[in-house]
Design an enzyme around this catalytic site. Sequence first.
Site, PDB file in Angstrom:
ATOM      1  N   HIS B  79       0.846  -1.201   0.000  1.00  0.00           N
ATOM      2  CA  HIS B  79       0.000   0.000   0.000  1.00  0.00           C
ATOM      3  C   HIS B  79       0.879   1.249   0.000  1.00  0.00           C
ATOM      4  CE1 HIS B  79      -2.988   2.990   1.010  1.00  0.00           C
ATOM      5  NE2 HIS B  79      -2.329   3.288   2.115  1.00  0.00           N
ATOM      6  N   ASP B 108       7.306  20.828 -27.007  1.00  0.00           N
ATOM      7  CA  ASP B 108       7.413  19.516 -26.345  1.00  0.00           C
ATOM      8  C   ASP B 108       8.455  19.662 -25.257  1.00  0.00           C
ATOM      9  OD1 ASP B 108       7.386  16.762 -25.662  1.00  0.00           O
ATOM     10  OD2 ASP B 108       6.837  16.259 -27.715  1.00  0.00           O
ATOM     11  N   TRP B 143       7.448   0.040   3.463  1.00  0.00           N
ATOM     12  CA  TRP B 143       7.919   0.840   2.325  1.00  0.00           C
ATOM     13  C   TRP B 143       9.298   1.409   2.612  1.00  0.00           C
ATOM     14  CZ3 TRP B 143       9.163   5.961   0.948  1.00  0.00           C
ATOM     15  CH2 TRP B 143       9.143   6.881   1.986  1.00  0.00           C
ATOM     16  N   SER B 173      13.291   5.728 -13.895  1.00  0.00           N
ATOM     17  CA  SER B 173      12.222   6.511 -14.516  1.00  0.00           C
ATOM     18  C   SER B 173      12.188   7.931 -13.952  1.00  0.00           C
ATOM     19  CB  SER B 173      10.884   5.805 -14.266  1.00  0.00           C
ATOM     20  OG  SER B 173       9.812   6.658 -14.528  1.00  0.00           O
ATOM     21  N   SER B 174      12.221   8.040 -12.624  1.00  0.00           N
ATOM     22  CA  SER B 174      12.134   9.365 -12.002  1.00  0.00           C
ATOM     23  C   SER B 174      13.325  10.226 -12.357  1.00  0.00           C
ATOM     24  CB  SER B 174      12.047   9.220 -10.481  1.00  0.00           C
ATOM     25  OG  SER B 174      10.931   8.461 -10.135  1.00  0.00           O
ATOM     26  N   HIS B 257      13.004  11.932   3.281  1.00  0.00           N
ATOM     27  CA  HIS B 257      12.326  13.160   3.631  1.00  0.00           C
ATOM     28  C   HIS B 257      12.135  14.099   2.442  1.00  0.00           C
ATOM     29  CE1 HIS B 257      10.046  15.380   6.409  1.00  0.00           C
ATOM     30  NE2 HIS B 257      10.510  16.450   5.798  1.00  0.00           N
ATOM     31  N   GLU B 259      11.689  13.123  -0.371  1.00  0.00           N
ATOM     32  CA  GLU B 259      10.604  12.438  -1.090  1.00  0.00           C
ATOM     33  C   GLU B 259       9.236  12.971  -0.654  1.00  0.00           C
ATOM     34  OE1 GLU B 259      10.476  10.341  -3.525  1.00  0.00           O
ATOM     35  OE2 GLU B 259       8.414   9.617  -3.400  1.00  0.00           O
ATOM     36  N   TYR B 261       8.519  15.941   0.101  1.00  0.00           N
ATOM     37  CA  TYR B 261       8.261  17.192  -0.620  1.00  0.00           C
ATOM     38  C   TYR B 261       8.097  16.944  -2.108  1.00  0.00           C
ATOM     39  CZ  TYR B 261       9.296  18.878   3.937  1.00  0.00           C
ATOM     40  OH  TYR B 261       9.245  19.061   5.285  1.00  0.00           O
ATOM     41  N   SER B 272      -2.089  26.190  -6.380  1.00  0.00           N
ATOM     42  CA  SER B 272      -1.754  27.590  -6.644  1.00  0.00           C
ATOM     43  C   SER B 272      -2.214  28.043  -8.026  1.00  0.00           C
ATOM     44  CB  SER B 272      -0.244  27.799  -6.517  1.00  0.00           C
ATOM     45  OG  SER B 272       0.194  27.385  -5.254  1.00  0.00           O
ATOM     46  N   HIS B 306      14.800  13.326  11.758  1.00  0.00           N
ATOM     47  CA  HIS B 306      13.620  13.403  12.625  1.00  0.00           C
ATOM     48  C   HIS B 306      12.744  12.167  12.464  1.00  0.00           C
ATOM     49  CE1 HIS B 306      11.215  15.823   9.387  1.00  0.00           C
ATOM     50  NE2 HIS B 306      11.039  14.546   9.237  1.00  0.00           N
ATOM     51  N   HIS B 307      13.056  11.327  11.469  1.00  0.00           N
ATOM     52  CA  HIS B 307      12.373  10.031  11.375  1.00  0.00           C
ATOM     53  C   HIS B 307      13.017   9.007  12.305  1.00  0.00           C
ATOM     54  CE1 HIS B 307      10.023  11.048   7.722  1.00  0.00           C
ATOM     55  NE2 HIS B 307      11.032  11.868   7.498  1.00  0.00           N
ATOM     56  N   THR B 332       5.979  26.812   5.151  1.00  0.00           N
ATOM     57  CA  THR B 332       4.720  26.134   4.868  1.00  0.00           C
ATOM     58  C   THR B 332       3.548  26.985   5.348  1.00  0.00           C
ATOM     59  OG1 THR B 332       5.955  24.118   5.323  1.00  0.00           O
ATOM     60  CG2 THR B 332       3.596  23.890   4.986  1.00  0.00           C
ATOM     61  N   LYS B 335       2.784  29.716   2.959  1.00  0.00           N
ATOM     62  CA  LYS B 335       1.995  29.261   1.808  1.00  0.00           C
ATOM     63  C   LYS B 335       0.506  29.220   2.153  1.00  0.00           C
ATOM     64  CE  LYS B 335       5.116  26.531  -1.098  1.00  0.00           C
ATOM     65  NZ  LYS B 335       4.850  27.272  -2.332  1.00  0.00           N
ATOM     66  N   ARG B 454       1.782   1.183  15.088  1.00  0.00           N
ATOM     67  CA  ARG B 454       1.555   0.976  13.655  1.00  0.00           C
ATOM     68  C   ARG B 454       1.912  -0.443  13.265  1.00  0.00           C
ATOM     69  NH1 ARG B 454       5.192   5.234  10.455  1.00  0.00           N
ATOM     70  NH2 ARG B 454       4.139   4.364   8.664  1.00  0.00           N
TER      71      ARG B 454
END
Lengths: 478, 630
Positions: B79, B108, B143, B173-174, B257, B259, B261, B272, B306-307, B332, B335, B454
């Site tokens: 998931h 293009d 994950w 790919s990315s 991290h 990731e 963002y 926006s 922080h993780h 943030t 925004k 979890r």
Amino acid sequence: MHHKFRPRRLARAALTVALAASALVVAACSPYPNSVFHPRTDTNRDVGFLFEILIWFGSIVFVVVEAILIYTLVRFRRRGVARQPEHVHGNTTLEITWTIVPAVILVFIAIPTVRTIFRTQSKGRSDALQVEVIGHQWWWEFRYPQFTKRSPTGKLDTVVTANELYLPKGRTVNFTLKSQDVIHSFWVPALAGKRDLIANHTNYLWFTPDSAGTTAYNGFCVEYCGASHANMRFRTFVVTPDEFQSWIAYQATPAAFVLPTPGQAVANNAAAVAQNPQLAQSQVPSNAQVAPQRNLGGNPAVGHAAGANAPTVPSAGPPGAGVPVAPALSTTPPTSQAGFIAFPRERMPSYTVPTTPTPADVRFDDLYGDPARGADLMAKGKGACLGCHTIRGNPSMIGQIGPNLTHVGSRTTIAAGLFPNDTRHLTLWIKNARKMKPGVLMPTIGLNEYDPQLGATVKIGLTDQQIADVVAYLQALK
Amino acid sequence: MATTATAPAYTHAGSEAESGLWSWLTTVDHKRIAALYLGTSLFWFLVGGLEASIIRLQLMFPNGRVVSAEMFNELFTMHGTTMIFLVVMPLSAAFFNLLIPLQIGARDVAFPRLNAFSYWVYLFGSIFLNVSWFVGSAPDGGWFGYTPLTTLAYSKNLNIDFWMLGLQILGVSSLAAGFNFITTIVNMRAPGMYFMRMPIFTWMAFITQFLIVLAFPVITIALVFLQFDRFFGTNFYEIAQGGDPLLWQHLFWIFGHPEVYILILPAFGLVSEVLPTFSRKPLFGYPVMVYSGMLIAFLGFGVWAHHMFAVGMGPIADTVFGVTTMLIAIPTGVKIFNWIFTMWGGVLRFTTAMKFAITLVALFTIGGISGVMHASPPADLQQTDTYFVVAHFHYVLVAGSMMGLFAGVYYYYPKFTGRLLDERLGSWHFWLFFIGVNLTFFPMHFSGLYGMPRRIYRYDAGQGWETFNLLSSIGVGFQILGVVIGFWNFWRSRKSGEVAGNDPWGAPTLEWSIPSPPPDYNFAHVPRVTSRYPLWDVKTPHPEPPPQRASVSPRESPRRLPTAKDLGIPMPNPSIKPLFVALFMTLMFASLIAIHKDRVQLAVVLVIVFATALTASLYGWLLTPLEDEH
């Protein structure tokens, strides 16, 4: 203490009732037994103060932002003929304001945060109780290195237990955290935040369980550690210092039940008796006095009746008539005679009693188990118990992989908090642990049982009668 | 402006010939690749949602017995992996592909065939990852794939092999797409499209690409170490040989991290775009929105640990990472307020796109507040690895990213297809999803703070978690209803939706100046840009949405647009070679699985075969000119 002036038993009973009542009140007041907001330790009170700041500021920010947003949505929704709005591209004053205001709020959060970091992670007190926590897939090993002594064989014996952690109220505990395999994380939400157990690393954590009464708390593994991550739990018992002393002295003794034949075992036991004379009456059986115990597959109530037939707390009867086969559901707290052996079951809050269903396809008929025969079977290597488990005082049981079983009969749960430690669950567990707990290393032992991990039927295993004997023996290991 | 804003619907010249399967397999048109990304990622959204639904069914009541422990672990691993790598990232990529060239006035992307390659790698990588279900070894290490649980010593089957190879493939790919878009934005902006005139979505996309090209190499290294450990017996993470489990955690979160963002900035960009259009007001504080995006991305590389507060890094590291994390709240917050003040004083039209966009603003705030709570290490130690964290990041990723992406789908669907989505169905989609998301994820704050860990496949009764879990599971029912209605809307409107015209919303940016869907060359004449809101400058004053929306009924025979050939515009040729290169690369990675089965020789042979085929098709690609010789 007031019980000096009263008959001891009565005082104990009164105390028990009072504590049970207060536990009930606590339980009734807080339907959330595992809440992180329980102020039961110095650490949790510090963290609770931080939480208060965070929740207040968070709520204020939330309300302000959503209020402005909703006001904007209502006030500036299109009504009738649309006007042409003024094209405002920004406003420096406003933008500087909402940069500075959050920054100021963060200062108010950061300062107590940093103070709490340094307070809770300062060096532990030197006079603290030391507890070594070792994580295994999927159970907990707790060692008390300050309670180590040299056994008659010259071996160093440290008090070690599994999945049940006893802590004296009011004394700082300094945990040393290690892992035997993958990463686990040690957490008793009511007492403190979590700390990981990592192989090739040593971690530390301390806190002082110093408020409220004595009770039991749930502990969890909170780092994902494989198939039975959900089934890696433990119970923490916060007891009075006296109870703790009594408990640890008892835990330091060899197994209560030994086969009388090997000289070594007798010697061990003699040492135990010498150290704790109270045990002399109650815990040392003679071969002839071992009475068979009714073992049962389904109905715990039957076990209770059987327990009534064979007095479970030996010294309650005439000396010498004692039988060390206390069934799981003994109603008399073992504390009454032999010191504080275990946290009394009637004081266990309901949230510490597992509700795990058992697999429907593992069955067991009612059988009488003979603990002496069970001990003999294990000593001979039947069921391969000795490959993994240690029972101090039983010279053949010196395995190092699984939980130490020296006083397994005194524990409240089995399989790392997965099932209550009663006859039915223990029997099913030994018969087919792998159907009871996904991924468990302990093999399926019941003869002709299907082992889901091997995908095969067990051809060399224990018969139901043998399992009943082994269970009787284990339950005797109070 | 060269093209008028009132062009009616039209068809491409010879569109029947261009719509066959072959045309899709060989396409290098960024708009068609965008449509492929859109369709594929929405399909995986359903798969990831199904996985989540089973998880919630299992946890609905204590002692759930819907799935086994092993299956549950596979479900939550897949998931997370699916929603992050196969849904939110490629769904964002669909918008990058569609919008970056259109918003900067290009015909293009810089490398059209590399763009096709990126898509095919994504498709084959996602299939490879999910093939694991059918061989009974779906990834089960989470994950985040923490070692040593994912090393060979503790995961002996193929589960982790599928995961690490799948992620490695998707990373290609990315990265390819990242370099492509950066080159496109730097080099292909229309005359006058200065950086500070770029539409804010393209800005956020630009920042996201930098995050991708800086963050993905780190996970690539981490995964290469893991592959060497599992396949070739090295000891980066093998604890029995003295390996360090924390090496993985640091590398993973240095990727992980940023990731976060990568997942949220594109949605911020879409919102926006949507908010100004339906407020009929320019974005409030455009420069600050750009700078805050950059600041979020920059700080995002300095907060990874922080993780990891629970791993015991000591008070100094805890302080540093706690405070840097708190700092992110400032840009943030800016925004959020700028979005609200974009609407302030405007004329708000609550279209479905607008409702989704407003919801991002409203609900991301909750995720942001709980994020600040995690930034305080002593408090985080009571939150981490509980359902409180699950609540937090679902408020960020579902109530944030997905709401923003749905806003984007409703807003840009006409540009993809030429037709509008049904607003009534859209409203049902929105409200059911909105209720569902809050009902599912809000109670998780409570189950978490009341001690629910979890990743547990079952829990005991009497722990105080029953009510919250039941509510969460009921919420999923609402989400499913909303999504089903939304997807029905997406499916049906592509044929039967109202014809959109160039600019159904009265929007300000360049992509709305050309027909919907745009012709393959996008702009007949390269536009010259003089402001941030070129269409509003042309059309001011614009009291109402432009009238052309209802002027053409679907039955009217559409005007025929001139082809690229008519206009003398050189267009890149379609090519099947990017697909082949992607296919052989995926097969080459997949061959490594044979090593695990102790078929080393077979693996070597397969790798050589596919590497040869890959090289051959790559040469074929490189030797074929992009455009016809003149």
